[in-house]
Design a protein around this motif. Structure first.
Motif, PDB file in Angstrom:
ATOM      1  N   THR A   8      -5.854  -4.691   2.703  1.00  0.00           N
ATOM      2  CA  THR A   8      -4.506  -5.344   2.743  1.00  0.00           C
ATOM      3  C   THR A   8      -5.095  -7.091   2.953  1.00  0.00           C
ATOM      4  O   THR A   8      -5.745  -7.581   3.692  1.00  0.00           O
ATOM      5  CB  THR A   8      -3.742  -5.414   4.146  1.00  0.00           C
ATOM      6  N   SER A  21      -0.914  -7.645  -0.701  1.00  0.00           N
ATOM      7  CA  SER A  21      -1.289  -6.780  -1.338  1.00  0.00           C
ATOM      8  C   SER A  21      -1.762  -5.907  -0.328  1.00  0.00           C
ATOM      9  O   SER A  21      -2.629  -6.143   0.508  1.00  0.00           O
ATOM     10  CB  SER A  21      -2.438  -7.150  -2.358  1.00  0.00           C
ATOM     11  N   THR A  22      -1.488  -4.492  -0.514  1.00  0.00           N
ATOM     12  CA  THR A  22      -1.666  -3.379   0.570  1.00  0.00           C
ATOM     13  C   THR A  22      -2.744  -2.633  -0.208  1.00  0.00           C
ATOM     14  O   THR A  22      -3.090  -1.333   0.173  1.00  0.00           O
ATOM     15  CB  THR A  22      -0.552  -2.575   0.921  1.00  0.00           C
ATOM     16  N   ASP A  23      -3.320  -2.875  -1.500  1.00  0.00           N
ATOM     17  CA  ASP A  23      -4.038  -2.048  -2.444  1.00  0.00           C
ATOM     18  C   ASP A  23      -5.372  -2.721  -2.779  1.00  0.00           C
ATOM     19  O   ASP A  23      -5.702  -2.640  -3.962  1.00  0.00           O
ATOM     20  CB  ASP A  23      -3.369  -1.423  -3.374  1.00  0.00           C
ATOM     21  N   GLY A  25      -5.690  -5.721  -3.636  1.00  0.00           N
ATOM     22  CA  GLY A  25      -5.457  -6.639  -4.824  1.00  0.00           C
ATOM     23  C   GLY A  25      -5.006  -6.270  -6.072  1.00  0.00           C
ATOM     24  O   GLY A  25      -4.850  -7.079  -6.970  1.00  0.00           O
ATOM     25  N   ASN A  27      -1.992  -5.079  -6.778  1.00  0.00           N
ATOM     26  CA  ASN A  27      -0.543  -5.350  -7.104  1.00  0.00           C
ATOM     27  C   ASN A  27      -0.418  -6.040  -5.867  1.00  0.00           C
ATOM     28  O   ASN A  27      -0.822  -6.188  -4.813  1.00  0.00           O
ATOM     29  CB  ASN A  27       0.327  -3.995  -6.778  1.00  0.00           C
ATOM     30  N   TRP A  28       0.551  -7.085  -5.940  1.00  0.00           N
ATOM     31  CA  TRP A  28       1.064  -8.130  -5.027  1.00  0.00           C
ATOM     32  C   TRP A  28       2.468  -8.125  -5.035  1.00  0.00           C
ATOM     33  O   TRP A  28       3.164  -7.944  -5.828  1.00  0.00           O
ATOM     34  CB  TRP A  28       0.583  -9.554  -5.444  1.00  0.00           C
ATOM     35  N   THR A  29       3.042  -8.402  -3.579  1.00  0.00           N
ATOM     36  CA  THR A  29       4.418  -8.605  -3.426  1.00  0.00           C
ATOM     37  C   THR A  29       4.578 -10.063  -2.929  1.00  0.00           C
ATOM     38  O   THR A  29       3.698 -10.475  -2.103  1.00  0.00           O
ATOM     39  CB  THR A  29       4.780  -7.854  -2.206  1.00  0.00           C
TER      40      THR A  29
END
Length: 75
Positions: A8, A21-23, A25, A27-29
C-alpha cells in the motif's frame, strides 16, 4: 510518497489530490477533491486495517483514513 505496508502506497499528485495504491503501484485511486500542496506525507495501517495518511498541506497537519475524501485537522 509513503508506504503504509508492503503493498500500500499513498502519494500526492501535482494537482494536490491524494493517490492510493493497494497493489504496490499497479493501480491508483485518486481523491475527488484536492487537498492542497503537500509538503510532508506519512502513511501506515491502523489497528482496524484502514490506511492512515498524515500530511502537511497549506500550513496545516491533516489526517485522513478514507483516501482524502475527508480530512481531520490536527494542527
Amino acid at each position: 510518497m509513503a508506504w503504509a505496508d508492503d503493498r500500500t502506497i499513498v502519494a500526492t499528485g501535482i494537482d494536490g489530490r491524494l493517490l492510493t495504491s493497494t497493489d504496490a503501484g499497479a493501480n491508483w485511486t485518486s481523491s475527488q477533491e484536492p487537498i492542497g500542496e503537500v509538503t510532508a506525507l506519512g502513511a501506515s495501517r491502523t489497528d482496524d486495517g484502514d490506511v492512515e495518511a498524515l500530511l502537511m498541506a497549506e500550513n496545516q497537519v491533516l489526517r485522513t483514513v478514507d483516501g482524502g475524501a475527508t480530512t481531520q485537522q490536527l494542527l
